[in-house]
Write a protein that holds these residues in place. Sequence first.
Motif, PDB file in Angstrom:
ATOM      1  N   LEU A 172      52.955 -33.755 -13.805  1.00  0.00           N
ATOM      2  CA  LEU A 172      53.359 -32.364 -13.975  1.00  0.00           C
ATOM      3  C   LEU A 172      52.543 -31.438 -13.085  1.00  0.00           C
ATOM      4  O   LEU A 172      53.060 -30.480 -12.514  1.00  0.00           O
ATOM      5  CB  LEU A 172      53.209 -31.946 -15.446  1.00  0.00           C
ATOM      6  N   ALA A 175      54.001 -31.526  -9.784  1.00  0.00           N
ATOM      7  CA  ALA A 175      55.288 -30.825  -9.782  1.00  0.00           C
ATOM      8  C   ALA A 175      55.085 -29.312  -9.761  1.00  0.00           C
ATOM      9  O   ALA A 175      55.757 -28.584  -9.051  1.00  0.00           O
ATOM     10  CB  ALA A 175      56.106 -31.228 -11.004  1.00  0.00           C
ATOM     11  N   MET A 176      54.113 -28.871 -10.567  1.00  0.00           N
ATOM     12  CA  MET A 176      53.847 -27.437 -10.648  1.00  0.00           C
ATOM     13  C   MET A 176      53.237 -26.913  -9.354  1.00  0.00           C
ATOM     14  O   MET A 176      53.380 -25.750  -9.024  1.00  0.00           O
ATOM     15  CB  MET A 176      52.856 -27.158 -11.778  1.00  0.00           C
ATOM     16  N   ALA A 178      53.867 -27.990  -6.423  1.00  0.00           N
ATOM     17  CA  ALA A 178      54.758 -28.132  -5.274  1.00  0.00           C
ATOM     18  C   ALA A 178      55.254 -26.764  -4.828  1.00  0.00           C
ATOM     19  O   ALA A 178      55.480 -25.877  -5.640  1.00  0.00           O
ATOM     20  CB  ALA A 178      55.938 -29.016  -5.654  1.00  0.00           C
ATOM     21  N   GLU A 180      58.100 -24.673  -2.487  1.00  0.00           N
ATOM     22  CA  GLU A 180      59.318 -24.777  -1.712  1.00  0.00           C
ATOM     23  C   GLU A 180      59.130 -23.906  -0.485  1.00  0.00           C
ATOM     24  O   GLU A 180      59.004 -22.689  -0.582  1.00  0.00           O
ATOM     25  CB  GLU A 180      60.524 -24.401  -2.566  1.00  0.00           C
ATOM     26  N   LYS A 185      58.622 -16.505  -2.876  1.00  0.00           N
ATOM     27  CA  LYS A 185      57.868 -16.510  -4.129  1.00  0.00           C
ATOM     28  C   LYS A 185      56.765 -17.561  -4.115  1.00  0.00           C
ATOM     29  O   LYS A 185      55.831 -17.511  -4.890  1.00  0.00           O
ATOM     30  CB  LYS A 185      58.807 -16.818  -5.295  1.00  0.00           C
ATOM     31  N   MET A 186      56.943 -18.577  -3.279  1.00  0.00           N
ATOM     32  CA  MET A 186      55.992 -19.683  -3.314  1.00  0.00           C
ATOM     33  C   MET A 186      55.220 -19.846  -2.017  1.00  0.00           C
ATOM     34  O   MET A 186      54.087 -20.291  -2.017  1.00  0.00           O
ATOM     35  CB  MET A 186      56.744 -20.999  -3.571  1.00  0.00           C
ATOM     36  N   ARG A 448      50.866 -13.086  -4.285  1.00  0.00           N
ATOM     37  CA  ARG A 448      51.134 -12.004  -5.226  1.00  0.00           C
ATOM     38  C   ARG A 448      50.509 -10.736  -4.680  1.00  0.00           C
ATOM     39  O   ARG A 448      49.390 -10.757  -4.191  1.00  0.00           O
ATOM     40  CB  ARG A 448      50.438 -12.285  -6.560  1.00  0.00           C
TER      41      ARG A 448
ATOM     42  N   MET B   1      53.227 -19.386 -12.000  1.00  0.00           N
ATOM     43  CA  MET B   1      52.451 -19.320 -13.202  1.00  0.00           C
ATOM     44  C   MET B   1      52.197 -17.896 -13.655  1.00  0.00           C
ATOM     45  O   MET B   1      51.326 -17.295 -13.132  1.00  0.00           O
ATOM     46  CB  MET B   1      51.086 -19.992 -13.061  1.00  0.00           C
ATOM     47  N   ASP B  48      64.192 -18.240 -13.984  1.00  0.00           N
ATOM     48  CA  ASP B  48      63.907 -17.491 -12.758  1.00  0.00           C
ATOM     49  C   ASP B  48      64.127 -15.999 -12.941  1.00  0.00           C
ATOM     50  O   ASP B  48      63.379 -15.183 -12.419  1.00  0.00           O
ATOM     51  CB  ASP B  48      64.806 -17.984 -11.613  1.00  0.00           C
ATOM     52  N   LEU B  51      61.282 -14.717 -15.798  1.00  0.00           N
ATOM     53  CA  LEU B  51      59.862 -14.854 -15.486  1.00  0.00           C
ATOM     54  C   LEU B  51      59.697 -14.772 -13.982  1.00  0.00           C
ATOM     55  O   LEU B  51      60.437 -15.387 -13.236  1.00  0.00           O
ATOM     56  CB  LEU B  51      59.323 -16.211 -15.979  1.00  0.00           C
ATOM     57  N   SER B  52      58.717 -14.023 -13.562  1.00  0.00           N
ATOM     58  CA  SER B  52      58.572 -13.852 -12.121  1.00  0.00           C
ATOM     59  C   SER B  52      57.910 -15.063 -11.488  1.00  0.00           C
ATOM     60  O   SER B  52      57.986 -15.276 -10.303  1.00  0.00           O
ATOM     61  CB  SER B  52      57.752 -12.614 -11.825  1.00  0.00           C
ATOM     62  N   GLU B  53      57.242 -15.843 -12.315  1.00  0.00           N
ATOM     63  CA  GLU B  53      56.547 -16.990 -11.760  1.00  0.00           C
ATOM     64  C   GLU B  53      57.530 -18.063 -11.328  1.00  0.00           C
ATOM     65  O   GLU B  53      58.356 -18.509 -12.118  1.00  0.00           O
ATOM     66  CB  GLU B  53      55.595 -17.559 -12.799  1.00  0.00           C
ATOM     67  N   PRO B  54      57.463 -18.451 -10.093  1.00  0.00           N
ATOM     68  CA  PRO B  54      58.417 -19.462  -9.642  1.00  0.00           C
ATOM     69  C   PRO B  54      57.978 -20.863 -10.023  1.00  0.00           C
ATOM     70  O   PRO B  54      56.825 -21.221  -9.865  1.00  0.00           O
ATOM     71  CB  PRO B  54      58.381 -19.298  -8.121  1.00  0.00           C
ATOM     72  N   TYR B  55      58.889 -21.617 -10.564  1.00  0.00           N
ATOM     73  CA  TYR B  55      58.618 -23.037 -10.775  1.00  0.00           C
ATOM     74  C   TYR B  55      59.467 -23.811  -9.788  1.00  0.00           C
ATOM     75  O   TYR B  55      60.628 -23.482  -9.575  1.00  0.00           O
ATOM     76  CB  TYR B  55      59.001 -23.439 -12.212  1.00  0.00           C
ATOM     77  N   SER B  56      58.880 -24.827  -9.224  1.00  0.00           N
ATOM     78  CA  SER B  56      59.670 -25.643  -8.303  1.00  0.00           C
ATOM     79  C   SER B  56      60.635 -26.483  -9.130  1.00  0.00           C
ATOM     80  O   SER B  56      60.448 -26.681 -10.321  1.00  0.00           O
ATOM     81  CB  SER B  56      58.745 -26.550  -7.485  1.00  0.00           C
ATOM     82  N   ILE B  57      61.646 -26.981  -8.461  1.00  0.00           N
ATOM     83  CA  ILE B  57      62.647 -27.778  -9.181  1.00  0.00           C
ATOM     84  C   ILE B  57      62.010 -29.018  -9.797  1.00  0.00           C
ATOM     85  O   ILE B  57      62.464 -29.529 -10.814  1.00  0.00           O
ATOM     86  CB  ILE B  57      63.816 -28.161  -8.253  1.00  0.00           C
ATOM     87  N   PHE B  58      60.925 -29.473  -9.201  1.00  0.00           N
ATOM     88  CA  PHE B  58      60.233 -30.643  -9.762  1.00  0.00           C
ATOM     89  C   PHE B  58      59.744 -30.370 -11.172  1.00  0.00           C
ATOM     90  O   PHE B  58      59.755 -31.234 -12.034  1.00  0.00           O
ATOM     91  CB  PHE B  58      59.028 -31.031  -8.899  1.00  0.00           C
ATOM     92  N   THR B  59      59.292 -29.155 -11.381  1.00  0.00           N
ATOM     93  CA  THR B  59      58.768 -28.798 -12.692  1.00  0.00           C
ATOM     94  C   THR B  59      59.888 -28.877 -13.739  1.00  0.00           C
ATOM     95  O   THR B  59      59.718 -29.470 -14.796  1.00  0.00           O
ATOM     96  CB  THR B  59      58.172 -27.388 -12.651  1.00  0.00           C
TER      97      THR B  59
END
Lengths: 845, 210
Positions: A172, A175-176, A178, A180, A185-186, A448, B1, B48, B51-59
């Motif tokens: 996990l 995964a968290m 990772a 994109e 956003k990432m 951020r 997060m 999405d 929540l503003s926190e992005p989670y990848s598709i893996f999560t």
Amino acid sequence: MVISRTVVDEATESAEYDLPKYNTGELPGIGHLKMIMDPVRQYFPVKVTIKSKIEALERVTDLPSREVERGPNNANALNPAITPPPSSATFIPLQTNSTSHFTPAITKRREENPSLLSDQTHEASTMDPPVPERSSIPSGENSVWADASPLLAAACGDLEDGQLIHGDNFNLFAAMSALEIMDPKMDSGIVCKYYSVEEAIEDGAAPLPISCDKTVDVRCTIDIVDHLLSCEATWHKGHSLSQTVFSCIYLLRPERTSSHALLHSFCRVIRATCKAVISVVSDARTHEEEDLFTMNYGLPLNGDGDDKCLSMLNAVEETISRQLRACKAPSSLKRRVLEDTEPLQTNIDMEEGYCKALLCRLRFRKHFYHVLTCLRRPQGRGLELARKHIASCIMELESILSSSEFLRSSSSEAWEGGVENKTTASGCQPIGFDASLNCRLSAPTPPRAIKILSWKEAIEYFLKLLHDLDIICSYSLDSSLENLLNFVVQFQKSQPDLVARAHLQLLLVQDGKIHGRDPVFAIISRAAALPEATKNHDIQKNEFILQLGQLVINLLKIVCSNSAWQRRKLGKIVQDWRVIYLQLEMAFKKECGDNPSLSNEENASMKIFQHILVWVEEQTYWIASRFLILGFELELYSPSEYCMVYWYLYVVLVKLAEKIHIKMVATNSAGKKRGKKKRDAPKDAAKDYRIPPGVLFLQCQICLAEGLTMMLAALRNEHGILQSRSPFNTEHERFIQHFELLQKASIPDHMSYPSFKESTSYACFSNLLMYNYFKDAQRIAKEVKSSFSNEPDKLAELKRLEQVAEHNSIALNVICRVGTLDPSLKVSFEFNHHPYFATAVVKRS
Amino acid sequence: MEATKKTEEEGNENAEKVVEEEEFSASEIEYVSYGGEHHLPLIMGLVDSELSEPYSIFTYRYFVYLWPQLSFLAFHRGKCVGTVVCKMGEHRNTFRGYIAMLVVIKPYRGKGIATELVTRSIQVMMESGCEEVTLEAEVTNKGALALYGRLGFVRAKRLFRYYLNGVDAFRLKLLFPSPMSQSSLPIVADTDGSHWHNDHIPIEECSEVR
């Protein structure tokens, strides 16, 4: 290396390919990697964990310099403080050719796994012969480089929607972590305006001089300095240094500002100040808080000559003072003075205002830097001087505040809205800041935007910080442990921020000694009231006594941390204190218990042990009570849980009072036996038979805790309110959860949920009226006040306790009188008189 | 997060129109257990957007592939209006459940949908032998705190500046009665309040693979 083709849980059949594991995020060519994966699934696991990113970047430095210079990310790689985590993953660098088109990934074929090799060649027979034209990393003995891209393509074709290729360590967390790529956003790289500081400077983002117009130049300098203050406060409040203070481009290139004496002197002292603050926080090791705070890799905190920042600051201050004098001089003298003093700027009407605005800012920086250095002097030797500088700082801050009016009126920018949200005194946007420049440096955070505190808030923050530091300076180093702990508890009431708490902690504990001076055992023997003879006694070398010393040091560090962390740690160390008690008790029995005929020496150590045991228990209950009390401050209890919390607090406080009483009696009798000491015979003889004020003080709190427990229980039993029902568990489970740590440490012995139920299930208002705990608390508070006439903090506390008692006493009467007739009576509990003793508020609905 | 849409919304409240509450009766809401890849975009869309926190598709896949039985979706006339995503596993010698994401879109809040979603997950966790359930919620998220409070969660810890916006979090815990104790469980009516909690999955939750 093997990557198996599986669904997430690796349950399905796996075809094995010899593929590189791409741990790289932003390596050259990685964008292309994503491209070739697209036909299969957009989300082919290009796994980019933060750790591996750093690792990757570390490896990038091994590549030819052409590649190293490619991205601004390399600042990470240059930081020596970060070492790549040990990883089983093999990193295979991508090859880039001069046209920077995608070149196939290269993988290392392992000779020791020939079966894999044959599979591979079988499945991807079109593969070109290995050995790339230019390999930057030698393949090593017994291995060669091979092109893996056809293999990848073949593997992709077999994947279905939702399937994922991953290694064993893809959990996990992976995964968290990772990212994109290209998702704003990432992907922190995508939101930047500039790729490098140089690019920003070339683009004119931080001009030098700021303006050719000297008036504008001065005005802009003041804006920069003001915005930096807001940034600094924001940093202290928990944001990263790189995104706050070091969003200033001028700070990032220390040499560049040297032509601008004014700006240069500010930049230098600010960098030096940041460095000093980081040092105090990292030395104090304030646990999780420090991580983000002290993170400073890639930032130029050690500008050449920053250590001499004060001499430069003084020189600039002197020049501006002269300029101020010149412009204030009467006109007859003006000519003469003006001849040797060039004015600060060109607009004569504004000369005085600008000079003054700059002077208070310069002086604030100077004194603040002095405060920090004085506080760091060993054994509190600089405290007195620090106080003087603190007073000067506060004075300059006030001047800075009042300069705002002038600066606003002189600003050319017309701005709307209040000054409230502005980060400068003038209300103008400062020149030369770009937070996105460094966003890659704030490694563990996603990209951020940080909201910088307003200039007003920043000044308020610094005023509070200075006030907190001033309290620290007022601390007397001769205190007993009890006074020391009381001081910290009192200090923490104003919720000081990290920087102030770090300073306090370093003052209390340094080099494993209290105040950097007193051995822990000396403090313990005073606290436990050990006989004089102990000083030379062998007991100091006892391993459990040494451990106990360590526990005391830990405790002091913990009480200096933020309340959330403090409570968690207190909950844990309460067990350590319990264990050390049992160990000491055993050692004590071994040494003294077996032999009834004691020599004098043995008799002495028995006494020492007894004293220490009582004191350890007292300290353990003190920790337990802090643990419970902090729960109120942290809002961990809901009203339906108050009853059990007050009950537990009551039980713990009773034990604490008991231990203190035993200790006091023992000390007094010991004193009497020795027949010396300054005793004013008639008065003290009577005193011995009275309960000591310290115990009465606790007694007052005990009455309140018991009264609240019973009132809450009666409300529950007779009015059916404040009950907690839930579909999945009962009050018993919630009791276990709240007090698990105390129960594990048997604090107190034989107290558990059944004892709580037993003492509360029959509580009723008629009994409460007959035995009114609140009236008792009120009476004791009144009585004991005179004993604390020299201690304003304790007096204030007694006053608060008295108020709570009084209000609750009234509420109790109201509930009893009206309650039975009016079932709609609403009772709620508030903390308006005391932070943890609630006051009942009765309302008719 | 972490940082929430809520805070962002509060920032420009004026710019926003007041969302009108959707009229519907509770019986119109249909609850569905996670049914496969076609549900994934719905879950991702909801999380999405709230929540503003992005989670990848893996999560997302990590959760729904390993514990499909713990994820639920709420539909109103074919539209997905809420979801819950959870996991469970061994954690420091305790078998425990963890609520990772809970979202109900704004017009549907306050109708007990979140309570129903999360209750279903907790029920499955309990039946699967979990000893406790945990999650984190922002200290300012009164709605979520009230919801979990009614379900019997206690605030076990406060996590200092847990979220990037500087806000603290509570670690909430629900301890199930141990099979030994025979206390009877009172059933409380679900009065109101569906809320979402935004949450930032802590590293310690990540240490275990399954």
